[in-house]
Design an enzyme around this catalytic site. Sequence first.
Site, PDB file in Angstrom:
ATOM      1  CB  SER A   1       4.030  -1.070  -8.575  1.00  0.00           C
ATOM      2  OG  SER A   1       3.177  -2.167  -8.326  1.00  0.00           O
TER       3      SER A   1
ATOM      4  CG  HIS B   1       1.803  -0.772  -3.645  1.00  0.00           C
ATOM      5  ND1 HIS B   1       2.961  -1.504  -3.784  1.00  0.00           N
ATOM      6  CD2 HIS B   1       1.336  -0.557  -4.909  1.00  0.00           C
ATOM      7  CE1 HIS B   1       3.183  -1.732  -5.061  1.00  0.00           C
ATOM      8  NE2 HIS B   1       2.226  -1.162  -5.758  1.00  0.00           N
TER       9      HIS B   1
ATOM     10  CG  ASP C   1       3.507  -2.902  -0.911  1.00  0.00           C
ATOM     11  OD1 ASP C   1       2.346  -3.207  -1.232  1.00  0.00           O
ATOM     12  OD2 ASP C   1       4.341  -2.468  -1.718  1.00  0.00           O
TER      13      ASP C   1
END
Length: 234
Positions: A117, A202, A171
């Site tokens: 991320s 995610h 996601d």
Amino acid sequence: MDLLQHIELNTGADPVGTIIWMHGLGADGWDFVPIVRELPLPDDLALRFIFPHAPVQPVTINNGMEMRAWYDIAMNDISRLPDEGGIRASQAAIERLIARERDRGIESIRIVLAGFSQGGAIALQAGLRHANRLGGIVALSTYLPLEGSLDAEAASANRATPIFMAHGTDDPVVPVQLAEISRSLLQKRGYEVEWHTWPMPHSVCAEEIEAVLCVPRQDLRRRRRPARSSILLP
């Protein structure tokens, strides 16, 4: 040298390579420590894993709540209004960790930048601009930040550095479409990108970590020339 607080794990004496692994928004360096225990590393391959903690700062999209973040996020469309100052500050912090590893005898070509991320965005930001050739870049569930400045700032030494990108098709935080655009922008510039998707939100999955181990990567051992190997395994 003012270094980020971090966790350091060695898989054996006298490491021959280093993986600097950056966590996501609101997490900390401990987030990916368990992965080390799951890696089927050979007994004779000693690696150093560094898991830095991002600084604690207010995050606009989370109502100004203070948390560990590599940079601020102002809106749901995370590619808009990038926190350039924060991104570049984190890039500089990772550069200091790389410099420390080189001072400890690890050549840059045996250093891998990895992240999830926000951490993956910083891995791309720092890795593509680092002056010396790195062993590889792993960017999980992330996107390419500050793309508009990349052509002027990209280091020629890392034009051929392998990049591993993976993403969840479900996601809701970093849309897979944004990651696909990022992959395309890198490939159009001639970067070698290994791309994978999995039906997940995610997060990371076991298959993803296995793929990181199996894709061709620059050897982290002391060899005279590159060998076809995984990012971590010989």
